[in-house]
Motif scaffolding. Structure first.
Motif, PDB file in Angstrom:
ATOM      1  N   THR A 166     -96.732-102.548  38.305  1.00 15.05           N
ATOM      2  CA  THR A 166     -95.641-102.995  39.179  1.00 15.05           C
ATOM      3  C   THR A 166     -95.022-104.285  38.666  1.00 15.05           C
ATOM      4  O   THR A 166     -93.791-104.404  38.572  1.00 15.05           O
ATOM      5  CB  THR A 166     -96.133-103.176  40.626  1.00 15.05           C
ATOM      6  OG1 THR A 166     -96.552-101.898  41.130  1.00 15.05           O
ATOM      7  CG2 THR A 166     -95.054-103.747  41.521  1.00 15.05           C
TER       8      THR A 166
ATOM      9  N   LEU B 105     -93.152-103.603  35.180  1.00 15.24           N
ATOM     10  CA  LEU B 105     -91.925-102.808  35.269  1.00 15.24           C
ATOM     11  C   LEU B 105     -90.865-103.425  36.168  1.00 15.24           C
ATOM     12  O   LEU B 105     -89.677-103.165  35.978  1.00 15.24           O
ATOM     13  CB  LEU B 105     -92.244-101.381  35.694  1.00 15.24           C
ATOM     14  CG  LEU B 105     -92.994-100.589  34.625  1.00 15.24           C
ATOM     15  CD1 LEU B 105     -93.324 -99.201  35.123  1.00 15.24           C
ATOM     16  CD2 LEU B 105     -92.218-100.525  33.322  1.00 15.24           C
ATOM     17  N   THR B 106     -91.264-104.266  37.093  1.00 12.77           N
ATOM     18  CA  THR B 106     -90.266-104.980  37.889  1.00 12.77           C
ATOM     19  C   THR B 106     -89.464-105.901  36.981  1.00 12.77           C
ATOM     20  O   THR B 106     -88.251-106.064  37.146  1.00 12.77           O
ATOM     21  CB  THR B 106     -90.942-105.761  39.034  1.00 12.77           C
ATOM     22  OG1 THR B 106     -91.608-104.814  39.882  1.00 12.77           O
ATOM     23  CG2 THR B 106     -89.940-106.552  39.836  1.00 12.77           C
TER      24      THR B 106
ATOM     25  N   ALA C 239     -87.808-103.145  33.982  1.00 12.89           N
ATOM     26  CA  ALA C 239     -86.780-102.217  34.482  1.00 12.89           C
ATOM     27  C   ALA C 239     -86.302-102.685  35.855  1.00 12.89           C
ATOM     28  O   ALA C 239     -86.614-102.076  36.871  1.00 12.89           O
ATOM     29  CB  ALA C 239     -87.360-100.808  34.556  1.00 12.89           C
ATOM     30  N   PRO C 240     -85.559-103.788  35.902  1.00 13.63           N
ATOM     31  CA  PRO C 240     -85.155-104.358  37.192  1.00 13.63           C
ATOM     32  C   PRO C 240     -84.312-103.393  38.020  1.00 13.63           C
ATOM     33  O   PRO C 240     -83.589-102.550  37.473  1.00 13.63           O
ATOM     34  CB  PRO C 240     -84.344-105.596  36.798  1.00 13.63           C
ATOM     35  CG  PRO C 240     -83.899-105.343  35.403  1.00 13.63           C
ATOM     36  CD  PRO C 240     -84.963-104.491  34.773  1.00 13.63           C
ATOM     37  N   SER C 241     -84.426-103.541  39.332  1.00 14.35           N
ATOM     38  CA  SER C 241     -83.732-102.621  40.244  1.00 14.35           C
ATOM     39  C   SER C 241     -82.212-102.719  40.145  1.00 14.35           C
ATOM     40  O   SER C 241     -81.509-101.811  40.584  1.00 14.35           O
ATOM     41  CB  SER C 241     -84.194-102.847  41.683  1.00 14.35           C
ATOM     42  OG  SER C 241     -83.920-104.178  42.072  1.00 14.35           O
TER      43      SER C 241
ATOM     44  N   ASN D  42     -82.137 -99.965  37.341  1.00 15.87           N
ATOM     45  CA  ASN D  42     -83.027 -98.803  37.357  1.00 15.87           C
ATOM     46  C   ASN D  42     -83.516 -98.481  38.763  1.00 15.87           C
ATOM     47  O   ASN D  42     -83.450 -99.313  39.659  1.00 15.87           O
ATOM     48  CB  ASN D  42     -84.281 -99.103  36.507  1.00 15.87           C
ATOM     49  CG  ASN D  42     -83.967 -99.395  35.077  1.00 15.87           C
ATOM     50  OD1 ASN D  42     -83.821 -98.485  34.283  1.00 15.87           O
ATOM     51  ND2 ASN D  42     -83.838-100.663  34.731  1.00 15.87           N
TER      52      ASN D  42
ATOM     53  N   THR E   4     -86.495 -98.714  39.994  1.00 15.85           N
ATOM     54  CA  THR E   4     -87.748 -99.348  39.590  1.00 15.85           C
ATOM     55  C   THR E   4     -88.953 -98.720  40.286  1.00 15.85           C
ATOM     56  O   THR E   4     -89.992 -98.500  39.647  1.00 15.85           O
ATOM     57  CB  THR E   4     -87.690-100.865  39.857  1.00 15.85           C
ATOM     58  OG1 THR E   4     -86.521-101.391  39.201  1.00 15.85           O
ATOM     59  CG2 THR E   4     -88.913-101.583  39.311  1.00 15.85           C
ATOM     60  N   LYS E   5     -88.841 -98.405  41.559  1.00 18.08           N
ATOM     61  CA  LYS E   5     -89.972 -97.785  42.276  1.00 18.08           C
ATOM     62  C   LYS E   5     -90.315 -96.429  41.653  1.00 18.08           C
ATOM     63  O   LYS E   5     -91.485 -96.110  41.471  1.00 18.08           O
ATOM     64  CB  LYS E   5     -89.647 -97.631  43.758  1.00 18.08           C
ATOM     65  CG  LYS E   5     -89.669 -98.941  44.504  1.00 18.08           C
ATOM     66  CD  LYS E   5     -89.396 -98.756  45.980  1.00 18.08           C
ATOM     67  CE  LYS E   5     -89.371-100.104  46.662  1.00 18.08           C
ATOM     68  NZ  LYS E   5     -89.079 -99.997  48.094  1.00 18.08           N
TER      69      LYS E   5
ATOM     70  N   TYR F  49     -89.666 -95.550  38.567  1.00 20.58           N
ATOM     71  CA  TYR F  49     -90.178 -95.856  37.219  1.00 20.58           C
ATOM     72  C   TYR F  49     -91.657 -96.223  37.305  1.00 20.58           C
ATOM     73  O   TYR F  49     -92.487 -95.734  36.538  1.00 20.58           O
ATOM     74  CB  TYR F  49     -89.366 -97.007  36.632  1.00 20.58           C
ATOM     75  CG  TYR F  49     -89.299 -97.109  35.121  1.00 20.58           C
ATOM     76  CD1 TYR F  49     -90.420 -96.986  34.320  1.00 20.58           C
ATOM     77  CD2 TYR F  49     -88.089 -97.381  34.503  1.00 20.58           C
ATOM     78  CE1 TYR F  49     -90.346 -97.122  32.941  1.00 20.58           C
ATOM     79  CE2 TYR F  49     -87.992 -97.519  33.125  1.00 20.58           C
ATOM     80  CZ  TYR F  49     -89.135 -97.382  32.355  1.00 20.58           C
ATOM     81  OH  TYR F  49     -89.053 -97.522  30.986  1.00 20.58           O
TER      82      TYR F  49
END
Length: 150
Positions: free
Chosen positions: A75, A78-79, A82-84, A87, A89-90, A92
């Motif tokens: 978490t 990737l936060t 691959a920022p929201s 992306n 993100t959740k 991903y």
């Protein structure tokens, strides 16, 4: 146990992705990092371009390694990766967690095996249409190269 994504026959649509064409299978976007092997011909936006795929894989291995110094879970990694703003993100996080067989908030070791599993899942998500088109040997070479220099 994590799935061996490299063993699956990849969907060859990855050959047409911007990340693949730019030798950047992780779709690394930060243009300001002075990665070894960055192409002199950079687009104004989008993923960084590398002169070879080996350099792009090494850059991804370095990115995973650097994030592992600051973050300890899928978490957290990737936060940042691959920022929201760019992306799902959740989604991903859920995808990578399933692919590597770890919970989203489990502490990771960031050893070679974990780094390769993260790279496989990131590549499968970014350019691979669900599979990683690179062998574990290619990924291990990138992880090893990322250890010897920044």
């Amino acid at each position: 146990m994590a799935q061996n994504l490299a063993a699956a026959k990849p969907d060859e649509r990855y050959l047409q992705t911007i990340g693949y064409k730019r030798n950047n299978p992780g779709n690394l976007m930060v243009q300001t990092i002075a990665y070894s092997g960055k192409s002199n011909d950079q687009a104004k936006d989008g993923p960084v371009a590398f002169i070879t795929m080996a350099k792009g894989l090494r850059a991804l291995a370095m990115d995973v390694k650097m994030k592992g110094r600051t973050y300890s879970t899928i978490t957290e990694v990737l936060t940042k990766y691959a920022p929201s703003s760019e992306n799902d993100t959740k989604g991903y996080i859920a995808y990578v967690s399933k692919k590597i067989g770890k919970g989203a908030t489990d502490k990771l070791t960031f050893d070679d095996k974990t780094n390769i599993a993260l790279m496989q899942a990131i590549i499968a998500m970014e350019i691979g249409y669900g599979t990683c088109p690179f062998t574990e040997t290619e990924l291990q070479t990138a992880v090893t190269a990322a250890k010897v220099s920044e």
